[in-house]
Each structure stands twice: as C-alpha cells, then as structure tokens.
Design a protein around this motif. Structure first.
Motif, mmCIF file in Angstrom:
data_model
loop_
_atom_site.group_PDB
_atom_site.id
_atom_site.type_symbol
_atom_site.label_atom_id
_atom_site.label_comp_id
_atom_site.label_asym_id
_atom_site.label_seq_id
_atom_site.Cartn_x
_atom_site.Cartn_y
_atom_site.Cartn_z
ATOM 1 N N ALA A 78 15.967 -6.084 6.515
ATOM 2 C CA ALA A 78 15.267 -4.740 6.988
ATOM 3 C C ALA A 78 14.334 -4.208 5.714
ATOM 4 C CB ALA A 78 15.989 -3.779 7.642
ATOM 5 N N LEU A 79 13.103 -3.738 6.290
ATOM 6 C CA LEU A 79 12.297 -3.114 5.382
ATOM 7 C C LEU A 79 11.816 -1.759 5.687
ATOM 8 C CD1 LEU A 79 9.858 -6.180 4.812
ATOM 9 C CD2 LEU A 79 11.681 -5.469 3.456
ATOM 10 N N THR A 80 11.614 -0.896 4.705
ATOM 11 C CA THR A 80 11.117 0.475 5.026
ATOM 12 C C THR A 80 9.742 0.135 5.052
ATOM 13 O OG1 THR A 80 11.114 0.926 2.652
ATOM 14 C CG2 THR A 80 13.000 1.689 4.011
ATOM 15 N N CYS A 81 8.921 1.190 5.458
ATOM 16 C CA CYS A 81 7.222 1.317 5.414
ATOM 17 C C CYS A 81 6.698 2.733 4.795
ATOM 18 C CB CYS A 81 6.879 0.819 6.899
ATOM 19 S SG CYS A 81 5.151 0.830 6.870
ATOM 20 N N GLY A 82 6.297 2.487 3.768
ATOM 21 C CA GLY A 82 5.653 3.742 3.390
ATOM 22 C C GLY A 82 4.314 3.670 3.522
ATOM 23 N N LEU A 83 3.380 4.365 4.133
ATOM 24 C CA LEU A 83 1.907 4.345 4.282
ATOM 25 C C LEU A 83 1.320 5.528 3.470
ATOM 26 C CD1 LEU A 83 1.773 3.965 7.978
ATOM 27 C CD2 LEU A 83 1.597 2.145 6.357
ATOM 28 N N ILE A 84 0.348 5.079 2.525
ATOM 29 C CA ILE A 84 -0.719 5.901 1.921
ATOM 30 C C ILE A 84 -2.051 6.004 2.542
ATOM 31 C CG2 ILE A 84 -1.666 6.805 -0.224
ATOM 32 C CD1 ILE A 84 0.672 5.151 -1.543
ATOM 33 N N LEU A 85 -2.244 6.774 3.509
ATOM 34 C CA LEU A 85 -3.461 6.685 4.404
ATOM 35 C C LEU A 85 -4.746 7.932 3.842
ATOM 36 C CD1 LEU A 85 -1.687 6.621 7.792
ATOM 37 C CD2 LEU A 85 -2.643 4.824 6.314
ATOM 38 N N GLU A 86 -5.864 7.248 3.555
ATOM 39 C CA GLU A 86 -6.923 8.000 3.103
ATOM 40 C C GLU A 86 -7.447 8.528 4.357
ATOM 41 O OE1 GLU A 86 -10.789 7.307 0.432
ATOM 42 O OE2 GLU A 86 -9.821 5.538 1.188
ATOM 43 N N GLU A 87 -7.989 10.015 4.299
ATOM 44 C CA GLU A 87 -8.500 10.636 5.330
ATOM 45 C C GLU A 87 -9.884 9.753 5.494
ATOM 46 O OE1 GLU A 87 -9.892 15.092 6.832
ATOM 47 O OE2 GLU A 87 -9.557 14.759 4.749
ATOM 48 N N GLY A 88 -9.956 9.520 6.817
ATOM 49 C CA GLY A 88 -11.365 8.942 7.359
ATOM 50 C C GLY A 88 -11.231 7.357 7.468
ATOM 51 N N LEU A 89 -9.802 6.758 7.203
ATOM 52 C CA LEU A 89 -9.553 5.461 7.315
ATOM 53 C C LEU A 89 -9.637 5.220 9.092
ATOM 54 C CD1 LEU A 89 -8.221 2.918 6.204
ATOM 55 C CD2 LEU A 89 -6.086 3.388 7.024
ATOM 56 N N PRO A 90 -10.601 3.964 9.214
ATOM 57 C CA PRO A 90 -10.459 3.607 10.516
ATOM 58 C C PRO A 90 -9.271 3.387 11.299
ATOM 59 C CG PRO A 90 -12.450 2.784 9.325
ATOM 60 C CD PRO A 90 -11.637 3.313 8.302
ATOM 61 N N VAL A 91 -9.025 3.806 12.284
ATOM 62 C CA VAL A 91 -7.603 3.492 12.968
ATOM 63 C C VAL A 91 -7.779 1.698 13.127
ATOM 64 C CG1 VAL A 91 -6.470 3.379 15.147
ATOM 65 C CG2 VAL A 91 -7.560 5.632 14.119
ATOM 66 N N GLU A 92 -8.831 1.148 13.438
ATOM 67 C CA GLU A 92 -8.739 -0.190 13.654
ATOM 68 C C GLU A 92 -8.180 -0.925 12.361
ATOM 69 O OE1 GLU A 92 -8.739 -3.842 15.047
ATOM 70 O OE2 GLU A 92 -8.839 -2.168 16.167
#
Length: 135
Positions: free
Chosen positions: A111-125
């Motif tokens: 199994a894997l964990t998932c950590g996301l670093i998301l920049e504001e303004g990143l397109p959802v697509e």
C-alpha cells in the motif's frame, strides 16, 4: 552570493564553493547528498530524535508486536517543474520514488500513502492527470 564562499585559485580566479551554513533551504538540501545529511544531522535529528541503530534510511521499519509481521512505512513529497517531462511526470516520480524507499528498507510494497503539495491556481485537470499517472 548567498550560500557560497569564494576560494582563490592561481591566476586570481575565484571558484564559488557551497557554504557550510545556509539561512534558507536550497533545492540541493533534498538531493540526498552532503547538504541533506547536514540538515538532518543538525536540525531534524536533534528535534525529533535519532532512528534506531542501522535504520537511518527513508523508510521506518516497525514492529507491531510479538508474532506480528514487521511493516515499513515511508512518505514522500515532490515538487518539480515542469510537472510533465519526457519519460514521466510528477505522479510517476512520486510512486516510483516511494516504492524505491520501501525496497531500500527490504520491504515489499502492499500500500502507498499519498501526500499532495498543491499550488493555489493549479488547474483541476492537471491534478486529474497527475492522479491518473499515480494510479
């Protein structure tokens, strides 16, 4: 230049050498080399404590109790630009890097964990494409 010192060479030339002390985190701190090692030794380990002997790598091997199998746990985060590059993308890099950390600990990934670093303004697509790559 911040983060470097100059060493005089013959002929009056100077060579910028990495400084041993930095007031800011550099990309090189995440490269697995001397700067990363120094950051861990001087800041992270004194703050959180040292790993058990022989277990200083990117995955923690944990015992869940007598008679229970040992498990390895790791988590990683990646920040790269561009997100999509020849031969892969940040999603495949994240999965392969995490699996590599587990393999280096002698573990078999289940199994894997998932950590996301998301920049504001990143397109959802764009996020959708990265998550599909991770899958």
């Amino acid at each position: 230049m911040s983060g470097t010192s100059n060493t005089n060479l013959s002929g009056g030339f100077t060579c910028p050498l990495p400084s041993s002390h930095h007031e800011t985190v550099l990309m090189a701190h995440g490269g697995g080399g001397k700067l990363m090692h120094r950051l861990l030794e001087e800041l992270v380990v004194p703050t959180f404590g040292d790993a058990p002997a022989g277990q200083r790598h990117d995955a923690a091997v944990l015992s869940l109790g007598s008679g229970m199998p040992r498990v390895a746990m790791t988590t990683d985060s990646y920040v790269v630009r561009p997100l999509f590059f020849p031969g892969g993308d940040i999603g495949s890099l994240a999965v392969n890097g995490t699996v590599n950390d587990l393999a280096m600990a002698g573990a078999r990934p289940v199994a894997l964990t998932c950590g996301l670093i998301l920049e504001e303004g990143l397109p959802v697509e764009t996020l959708r494409r990265v998550l599909a790559s991770m899958r």
